[in-house]
Scaffold this motif. Sequence first.
Motif, mmCIF file in Angstrom:
data_model
loop_
_atom_site.group_PDB
_atom_site.id
_atom_site.type_symbol
_atom_site.label_atom_id
_atom_site.label_comp_id
_atom_site.label_asym_id
_atom_site.label_seq_id
_atom_site.Cartn_x
_atom_site.Cartn_y
_atom_site.Cartn_z
ATOM 1 N N LEU A 24 0.582 -1.456 -0.038
ATOM 2 C CA LEU A 24 -0.027 0.020 0.211
ATOM 3 C C LEU A 24 1.129 1.485 0.221
ATOM 4 C CD1 LEU A 24 -3.030 -1.039 2.502
ATOM 5 C CD2 LEU A 24 -3.317 -1.374 0.065
ATOM 6 N N PRO A 25 2.337 1.354 0.301
ATOM 7 C CA PRO A 25 2.466 2.350 0.625
ATOM 8 C C PRO A 25 2.586 2.770 -0.753
ATOM 9 C CG PRO A 25 2.928 1.662 2.645
ATOM 10 C CD PRO A 25 2.341 0.737 1.737
ATOM 11 N N GLY A 26 2.503 4.492 -1.100
ATOM 12 C CA GLY A 26 2.554 4.804 -2.348
ATOM 13 C C GLY A 26 2.030 4.510 -3.124
ATOM 14 N N ALA A 27 0.983 3.468 -3.459
ATOM 15 C CA ALA A 27 0.069 3.062 -4.542
ATOM 16 C C ALA A 27 -0.701 4.564 -4.088
ATOM 17 C CB ALA A 27 -1.119 2.458 -3.979
ATOM 18 N N ARG A 28 -2.109 4.678 -5.519
ATOM 19 C CA ARG A 28 -2.674 5.917 -5.762
ATOM 20 C C ARG A 28 -3.318 5.096 -5.448
ATOM 21 N NH1 ARG A 28 -1.548 10.354 -7.027
ATOM 22 N NH2 ARG A 28 -3.424 11.110 -7.543
ATOM 23 N N VAL A 29 -4.520 5.731 -4.610
ATOM 24 C CA VAL A 29 -5.684 5.636 -4.335
ATOM 25 C C VAL A 29 -7.131 5.317 -5.537
ATOM 26 C CG1 VAL A 29 -7.966 6.463 -2.847
ATOM 27 C CG2 VAL A 29 -5.600 6.491 -2.264
ATOM 28 N N PRO A 30 -7.792 4.358 -4.718
ATOM 29 C CA PRO A 30 -8.466 3.853 -6.064
ATOM 30 C C PRO A 30 -9.383 5.300 -7.069
ATOM 31 C CG PRO A 30 -9.433 2.091 -4.880
ATOM 32 C CD PRO A 30 -7.438 3.360 -4.567
ATOM 33 N N ARG A 41 -21.260 11.262 -1.879
ATOM 34 C CA ARG A 41 -20.018 9.831 -2.389
ATOM 35 C C ARG A 41 -18.884 10.757 -1.955
ATOM 36 N NH1 ARG A 41 -22.847 5.621 -3.301
ATOM 37 N NH2 ARG A 41 -21.574 4.892 -4.599
ATOM 38 N N VAL A 42 -17.493 10.313 -1.285
ATOM 39 C CA VAL A 42 -16.564 10.537 -1.623
ATOM 40 C C VAL A 42 -15.661 9.896 -1.692
ATOM 41 C CG1 VAL A 42 -14.968 11.303 0.385
ATOM 42 C CG2 VAL A 42 -17.186 12.240 1.303
ATOM 43 N N ASP A 43 -14.844 10.438 -3.289
ATOM 44 C CA ASP A 43 -13.498 10.088 -3.771
ATOM 45 C C ASP A 43 -12.716 10.425 -3.085
ATOM 46 O OD1 ASP A 43 -11.983 9.359 -5.343
ATOM 47 O OD2 ASP A 43 -12.916 10.249 -7.171
ATOM 48 N N LEU A 44 -11.834 9.744 -2.709
ATOM 49 C CA LEU A 44 -10.878 9.778 -1.432
ATOM 50 C C LEU A 44 -9.259 9.956 -2.221
ATOM 51 C CD1 LEU A 44 -11.387 7.104 1.108
ATOM 52 C CD2 LEU A 44 -11.326 8.926 1.673
ATOM 53 N N GLY A 159 -4.305 11.808 -2.951
ATOM 54 C CA GLY A 159 -4.730 10.672 -3.076
ATOM 55 C C GLY A 159 -3.591 9.975 -3.782
ATOM 56 N N LYS A 160 -2.739 9.899 -2.943
ATOM 57 C CA LYS A 160 -1.793 8.954 -2.353
ATOM 58 C C LYS A 160 -1.281 8.325 -1.404
ATOM 59 C CE LYS A 160 3.056 8.206 -4.673
ATOM 60 N NZ LYS A 160 4.938 8.741 -4.900
ATOM 61 N N ILE A 161 -0.775 7.381 -1.572
ATOM 62 C CA ILE A 161 -0.846 6.546 0.109
ATOM 63 C C ILE A 161 0.552 6.612 0.779
ATOM 64 C CG2 ILE A 161 -0.732 4.484 1.472
ATOM 65 C CD1 ILE A 161 -3.027 3.473 -0.422
ATOM 66 N N GLU A 162 0.403 7.802 1.670
ATOM 67 C CA GLU A 162 1.791 8.731 2.367
ATOM 68 C C GLU A 162 2.433 6.999 3.620
ATOM 69 O OE1 GLU A 162 4.518 12.001 3.746
ATOM 70 O OE2 GLU A 162 2.012 12.175 3.624
ATOM 71 N N HIS A 163 1.218 7.045 4.135
ATOM 72 C CA HIS A 163 2.165 6.323 4.862
ATOM 73 C C HIS A 163 0.445 4.883 5.179
ATOM 74 C CE1 HIS A 163 4.102 4.458 8.468
ATOM 75 N NE2 HIS A 163 2.870 4.892 9.022
ATOM 76 N N VAL A 164 0.865 3.686 6.257
ATOM 77 C CA VAL A 164 -0.227 3.021 6.613
ATOM 78 C C VAL A 164 0.052 2.370 7.964
ATOM 79 C CG1 VAL A 164 -1.070 0.909 5.853
ATOM 80 C CG2 VAL A 164 -0.513 2.246 4.247
ATOM 81 N N PHE A 165 -0.870 2.658 8.542
ATOM 82 C CA PHE A 165 -0.812 1.681 9.978
ATOM 83 C C PHE A 165 -1.269 0.385 10.211
ATOM 84 C CE2 PHE A 165 -0.770 6.559 10.869
ATOM 85 C CZ PHE A 165 0.366 6.409 11.879
#
Length: 193
Positions: A24-30, A41-44, A159-165
């Motif tokens: 997930l880190p670095g991936a674009r959010v769909p 409706r929310v488009d992250l 729109g990009k995942i910077e970090h995942v806990f």
Amino acid sequence: MPADFLDLPENLPVPEDDGACDHLPGARVPSIALPATSGERVDLSSLPGTTVVYCYPMTGRPGTPLPEGWDGIPGARGCTPESCGFRDRHADFTALGARVFGMSTQSTDYQREAKERLGLPFELLSDEGLGFCRAIGLPTFEVEGMVLVKRLTLVVRDGKIEHVFYPVFPPDTHAAEVAGWLRERGTSRKGER
């Protein structure tokens, strides 16, 4: 079992990192518009700046028993205390320039009751159809015929995942952990400029 789900039982099993979020880190959010408790409706993927999305299996509801064996599933118990932690630290996240959403695979109507009962100042997003979870590859588990997302938190920037806990434990202090991480990142980024 506490009726309000605010207290965590002692000796809960601690979840282990099974590598399910390593991609997930670095991936674009769909680009998927999720229904929110506000009715919108929310488009992250399209939100500018920093967004914190804490994903949780399911909140309990007073008068309704939790699934059998719930406390024995590592990482399952604690959605209400976690949500209350983000509620109580919401001003911290706002001051850090981050918006907050909770997300689960429960229906919007179910989530709306929890939002109102807990006084959450942010929206909850429903991935009831699992479209978001499947598109990005979020880890899930099944209990009593329900597919639930494992507890994790995404920090999304533009729109990009910077970090995942992941895994998240204990859930009741997790909001403070995320706010601390954002505070440190903000300080180090200012120092880099």
